[in-house]
Motif scaffolding. Structure first.
Motif, PDB file in Angstrom:
ATOM      1  N   SER A  82       0.845  -1.196   0.000  1.00  0.00           N
ATOM      2  CA  SER A  82       0.000   0.000   0.000  1.00  0.00           C
ATOM      3  C   SER A  82       0.872   1.234   0.000  1.00  0.00           C
ATOM      4  O   SER A  82       2.064   1.173   0.293  1.00  0.00           O
ATOM      5  CB  SER A  82      -0.898   0.000   1.226  1.00  0.00           C
ATOM      6  N   SER A  87      -4.148  -1.392   3.695  1.00  0.00           N
ATOM      7  CA  SER A  87      -3.517  -2.699   3.508  1.00  0.00           C
ATOM      8  C   SER A  87      -3.826  -3.318   2.149  1.00  0.00           C
ATOM      9  O   SER A  87      -4.848  -3.005   1.532  1.00  0.00           O
ATOM     10  CB  SER A  87      -4.029  -3.619   4.623  1.00  0.00           C
ATOM     11  N   THR A  88      -2.938  -4.198   1.699  1.00  0.00           N
ATOM     12  CA  THR A  88      -3.121  -5.041   0.519  1.00  0.00           C
ATOM     13  C   THR A  88      -3.417  -4.235  -0.754  1.00  0.00           C
ATOM     14  O   THR A  88      -4.541  -4.212  -1.247  1.00  0.00           O
ATOM     15  CB  THR A  88      -4.222  -6.105   0.755  1.00  0.00           C
ATOM     16  N   SER A 127      -3.639  -1.037  -1.449  1.00  0.00           N
ATOM     17  CA  SER A 127      -4.579   0.076  -1.387  1.00  0.00           C
ATOM     18  C   SER A 127      -3.802   1.393  -1.361  1.00  0.00           C
ATOM     19  O   SER A 127      -2.581   1.384  -1.314  1.00  0.00           O
ATOM     20  CB  SER A 127      -5.452  -0.042  -0.152  1.00  0.00           C
ATOM     21  N   THR A 176      -8.728  -1.573   2.599  1.00  0.00           N
ATOM     22  CA  THR A 176      -8.015  -2.812   2.290  1.00  0.00           C
ATOM     23  C   THR A 176      -8.402  -3.392   0.938  1.00  0.00           C
ATOM     24  O   THR A 176      -9.428  -3.030   0.363  1.00  0.00           O
ATOM     25  CB  THR A 176      -8.316  -3.899   3.352  1.00  0.00           C
ATOM     26  N   SER A 177      -7.561  -4.291   0.450  1.00  0.00           N
ATOM     27  CA  SER A 177      -7.797  -5.062  -0.779  1.00  0.00           C
ATOM     28  C   SER A 177      -8.160  -4.188  -1.977  1.00  0.00           C
ATOM     29  O   SER A 177      -9.311  -4.138  -2.408  1.00  0.00           O
ATOM     30  CB  SER A 177      -8.896  -6.106  -0.558  1.00  0.00           C
TER      31      SER A 177
END
Lengths: 130, 74
Positions: A20, A94-95, A97, B21-22
Motif C-alpha cells: 500500500s 492494507s493489501t 490500497s 483494504t484489498s
C-alpha cells in the motif's frame, strides 16, 4: 482537466502495509498489486516453501475488464481552486490500497488473497480425550 | 453530448476511517481513471475476525437469515 490543490490541516495514519502507499502530492499513474498466501495453521511447526503461487489458480486468472465505452467530452469548471479538509484519521491501509492527498491521474490496483486454515484431525483429538 | 461540471467549492470537516483494504482507495483530489480489482478466497471454516460484517440479502433487522457462501477455486 485542471487539477485542484488540496489544503489539509492534519492527518494521522497508523499502519501502511502489504503493497500500500500513502502519497502527499500529485501523481500521474499508480499500479499497486499484492499477492497474498495467508496461512493459519494449528500446531507448533511451519514448513517453509510449501505454498507456491503457481499451485492456485486465483493468482493467474484474469480480471474481467469492462467493455470499452464511448468517450464523452467533459468540461470541468473549478470555481474554487482548492479542496479544503480539516482533519483525517485512518487506522490502517492494507493489501495494494492507496491514500492520496493530491490529484491522481490513473489508478490501477490489483489484489489476490488466498486463505488457508489447516486444522489438526478432530478424530485424533477425540481419541486423546477419551 | 456535452458533459459540464461546475465545482463551486468543497470544504470537509473531519474524516475517520477504520480500514482501507484489498485494492481500495481514499483520495482527496481530482482523478481521471480508477480501476480496482480484487480476488479473495477463504475456506468455509475460517474465522471472521475484524470489523467487516457479512451482509445478508434479507429484510433489514432480520439478521438470522444472513449467510456467507464461499466458492472453491475451479
Amino acid at each position: 482537466m485542471n487539477k485542484r490543490l488540496v489544503t489539509l490541516d492534519d492527518i494521522k495514519v497508523t499502519d501502511v502495509v502489504y503493497g500500500s502507499s500513502f502519497v502527499i502530492g500529485d501523481s500521474w499513474r499508480a499500479t499497486p498489486f499484492a499477492r497474498v498466501l495467508a496461512v493459519q495453521k494449528e500446531g507448533t511447526w511451519f514448513e517453509e516453501g510449501r505454498y507456491n503461487y503457481e499451485d492456485y489458480p486465483i493468482f493467474t486468472r484474469q480480471f474481467k475488464r469492462l467493455p470499452p465505452t464511448k468517450t464523452v467530452e467533459d468540461i470541468h469548471y473549478h470555481h474554487n481552486p482548492t479542496i479544503n479538509v480539516e482533519s483525517v484519521r485512518i487506522n490502517g491501509v492494507s493489501t495494494s490500497s492507496m491514500i492520496q492527498i493530491g490529484s491522481l491521474g490513473i489508478l490501477e490496483a490489483e489484489s489476490r488473497v488466498k486463505h488457508f486454515r489447516i486444522l489438526q484431525d478432530e478424530q485424533e483429538e477425540d481419541l486423546r480425550i477419551d | 453530448m456535452a458533459f459540464i461540471v461546475h465545482n463551486w467549492g468543497l470544504n470537509v470537516g473531519n474524516v475517520e476511517i477504520a480500514g482501507i483494504t484489498s485494492s481500495s482507495v481514499f483520495l482527496i483530489g481530482d482523478n481521471e481513471q480508477i480501476r480496482l480489482n480484487s480476488y479473495f478466497d477463504t475456506p468455509a471454516e475460517s474465522l471472521i475476525i475484524g470489523p467487516f460484517v457479512p451482509l445478508g440479502s434479507g429484510v433489514s433487522g432480520d439478521t438470522a437469515s444472513s449467510t456467507v457462501e464461499t466458492v472453491e477455486d475451479e
